[in-house]
Design a protein around this motif. Structure first.
Motif, short mmCIF file in Angstrom:
data_model
loop_
_atom_site.label_atom_id
_atom_site.label_comp_id
_atom_site.label_asym_id
_atom_site.label_seq_id
_atom_site.Cartn_x
_atom_site.Cartn_y
_atom_site.Cartn_z
N ASP A 78 0.74 -1.13 -0.03
CA ASP A 78 -0.18 0.18 0.00
C ASP A 78 0.92 1.25 -0.03
N ASN A 79 2.25 1.13 -0.06
CA ASN A 79 3.00 2.18 0.09
C ASN A 79 4.25 2.00 -1.06
N PRO A 80 4.14 1.81 -2.01
CA PRO A 80 5.45 1.31 -2.76
C PRO A 80 6.55 2.45 -2.97
N ASP A 81 7.66 2.12 -3.16
CA ASP A 81 9.03 3.14 -3.09
C ASP A 81 8.70 4.35 -4.20
N ARG A 82 8.35 5.45 -3.93
CA ARG A 82 8.37 6.57 -4.85
C ARG A 82 9.50 7.68 -4.68
N ASP A 83 10.79 7.16 -4.65
CA ASP A 83 11.80 8.04 -4.22
C ASP A 83 11.96 8.88 -5.56
N LEU A 84 11.31 9.88 -5.84
CA LEU A 84 11.49 10.76 -6.79
C LEU A 84 11.95 12.08 -6.56
N SER A 85 12.57 12.38 -5.36
CA SER A 85 12.84 13.53 -4.80
C SER A 85 13.80 14.43 -5.89
N TRP A 86 14.65 13.65 -6.54
CA TRP A 86 15.85 14.19 -7.76
C TRP A 86 15.13 14.73 -8.52
N THR A 87 13.71 14.56 -8.86
CA THR A 87 12.92 15.13 -10.04
C THR A 87 11.67 16.08 -9.59
N LEU A 88 11.57 16.11 -8.28
CA LEU A 88 10.39 16.90 -7.78
C LEU A 88 10.43 18.42 -8.45
N ASP A 89 11.42 18.94 -8.22
CA ASP A 89 11.65 20.55 -8.75
C ASP A 89 11.11 20.62 -10.16
N SER A 90 11.67 19.77 -10.94
CA SER A 90 11.10 19.65 -12.51
C SER A 90 9.77 19.46 -12.58
N LEU A 91 9.23 18.60 -11.89
CA LEU A 91 7.86 17.87 -11.78
C LEU A 91 7.04 19.27 -11.62
N HIS A 92 7.56 19.93 -10.48
CA HIS A 92 6.81 21.19 -10.38
C HIS A 92 6.76 22.26 -11.43
N GLY A 93 7.97 22.17 -11.75
CA GLY A 93 8.14 23.32 -13.10
C GLY A 93 7.25 23.13 -14.41
N PHE A 94 7.29 21.85 -14.44
CA PHE A 94 6.53 21.27 -15.71
C PHE A 94 4.83 21.41 -15.58
N CYS A 95 4.39 21.16 -14.11
CA CYS A 95 3.03 21.16 -14.07
C CYS A 95 2.50 22.32 -13.71
N ARG A 96 3.22 23.35 -12.98
CA ARG A 96 2.66 24.49 -12.39
C ARG A 96 2.22 25.40 -13.63
N LYS A 97 1.08 26.22 -13.16
CA LYS A 97 0.69 27.28 -14.39
C LYS A 97 1.73 28.37 -14.53
N ASP A 98 2.21 28.94 -13.42
CA ASP A 98 3.16 30.08 -13.27
C ASP A 98 4.40 29.83 -14.24
N GLY A 99 5.01 30.61 -14.88
CA GLY A 99 6.04 30.43 -15.71
C GLY A 99 7.25 29.82 -14.97
N LEU A 100 8.15 29.40 -15.92
CA LEU A 100 9.38 28.58 -15.35
C LEU A 100 10.38 29.47 -14.55
N GLU A 101 10.32 30.79 -14.84
CA GLU A 101 11.17 31.72 -14.18
C GLU A 101 10.42 32.69 -13.11
#
Length: 320
Positions: A13-36
C-alpha cells in the motif's frame, strides 16, 4: 525512475516513490506560473547522489495557436493548466488565442564513480538500467534522433563512463531544434493573420481597399500595435531558453571544470573537458537559433509599428 540502490521495505500500500531528484522539475512542468516566475527558476536542474548516480532535467516552453472551439483533449493522463494569451488581431471571431506548451527532458544515469567503500557497486548497478530517461510533452510525441550520423552532424562526442550525460546532451540538441521549429510555426501563424490577398487590393471592393489605405475606423492601426507588442512578449519567453541553458552549463563547469578539478571520483579531467566541450557546442547551437528567432521578431514588430504610424499619418492627412 526511482533510485535503484535505495533500500526500502516494499509495502503493497506504500510502494517506493523516491522521486526527490525530479520533484523541482515536476513542479516546473506542471505549474501554471512561468518557469522563471518567483524566487526559484525551475527550467533546469542537475545534481548527484553520494554514489554513482546523477540526474539532469531541462524544460522547454513555447506558445502555439489555440482553437478554443475545438478544445477536445485526446491525450492520455492529466492535462496541465497553461498560460494563455488572447488578443484582438484576427482569427476566430476576430481574436487569436495562444496557449503555452512545455516539453520536459529527464535523465537519471550512472557514471563511472570510484568509491572504495562500496566494492559491490557493479553488482548493485544491475538493479536498474545504467541510464533511464523520459520526454514528457503536453501534446505531441517528441522525436528522438541519436544515430551515429546525428552524432557526427551535431559535433557532440560520446564519452565512455559518461554515456548518460552525452545522451542527455543529444536529447537537448533535438529539443532545441524542435523548440525553434514550434516557435517559428507560431510566428508563421501570426504573419498569416496580416496577409493581404489579391482581392483586397485589386479594386473589386473599394471599401476594403480604402480601409487598407486610410484605416478610417482605426482598427487596422490597433491590430498592428497589439501584434507588435504580442511579439515583444513572445521575445521575452524565447529569451528563457538560452539563458537557462547557459546557467546549466555554468553550473556544470563550476563542478567539473576539466582543468585542475578536485572532483575526480566521477569523471577524470579528459572526460570533463569533453563533456564541457559538448555543453559549449550545445549552448552555441541554441544561441544561433535564438538569434534567428529574435531577429525575426524584432524585424516584424518594427515593420508593424511603422505600418501603424503610416496609417495614423494617413488618417490625419485625410481629416485635414
Amino acid at each position: 525512475m526511482t533510485h535503484p540502490t535505495k533500500e526500502v521495505e516494499p509495502l503493497p500500500d506504500n510502494p517506493d516513490r523516491d522521486l526527490s531528484w525530479t520533484l523541482d522539475s515536476l513542479h516546473g512542468f506542471c505549474r501554471k506560473d512561468g518557469l522563471e516566475d518567483g524566487n526559484r527558476h525551475l527550467s533546469w536542474s542537475l545534481g548527484t547522489f553520494p554514489d554513482r548516480w546523477m540526474y539532469l532535467n531541462f524544460i522547454f516552453h513555447y506558445f502555439t495557436p489555440h482553437d478554443t472551439d475545438a478544445d477536445k483533449w485526446i491525450g492520455s493522463g492529466i492535462r496541465c493548466d497553461r498560460q494563455t494569451i488572447t488578443v484582438p488581431i484576427g482569427g476566430p471571431r476576430g481574436r487569436a488565442t495562444f496557449i503555452e506548451q512545455r516539453v520536459w527532458f529527464s535523465v537519471r544515469t550512472a557514471t563511472a564513480y570510484d568509491d572504495s567503500r562500496a566494492p559491490d557497486l557493479a553488482k548493485r548497478l544491475l538493479k536498474g538500467p545504467a541510464t533511464l530517461g523520459f520526454v514528457l510533452d503536453d501534446v505531441l510525441h517528441h522525436p528522438i534522433r541519436m544515430t551515429q550520423k546525428d552524432w557526427e552532424m551535431r559535433g557532440l562526442e560520446p564519452v565512455k563512463g559518461a554515456s548518460g550525460v552525452t545522451a542527455f546532451q543529444m536529447l537537448l540538441w533535438g529539443g532545441v531544434d524542435e523548440w525553434s521549429r514550434r516557435w517559428n510555426a507560431c510566428l508563421d501563424y501570426v504573419d498569416r493573420l496580416h496577409e493581404v490577398q489579391i482581392e483586397d487590393i485589386d479594386g473589386s471592393d473599394p471599401e476594403k481597399l480604402n480601409d487598407l489605405m486610410f484605416d478610417p475606423r482605426g482598427s487596422l492601426a490597433k491590430k498592428y500595435f497589439v501584434t507588435a507588442h504580442l511579439l515583444k512578449i513572445f521575445r521575452r519567453h524565447i529569451d528563457v531558453l538560452p539563458r537557462s541553458l547557459q546557467q546549466m552549463r555554468s553550473k556544470w563547469q563550476s563542478t567539473y571544470p576539466g582543468v585542475d578539478s578536485d572532483l575526480l571520483e566521477r569523471f577524470d579531467n579528459p572526460t570533463q573537458l569533453t563533456l564541457l566541450k559538448n555543453w559549449s557546442r550545445l549552448v552555441d547551437h541554441a544561441g544561433a537559433l535564438h538569434e534567428k528567432l529574435a531577429h525575426r521578431i524584432e524585424k516584424r514588430s518594427g515593420e508593424l509599428l511603422n505600418l501603424r504610424n503610416t496609417l495614423l499619418l494617413a488618417r490625419a492627412t485625410v481629416r485635414n
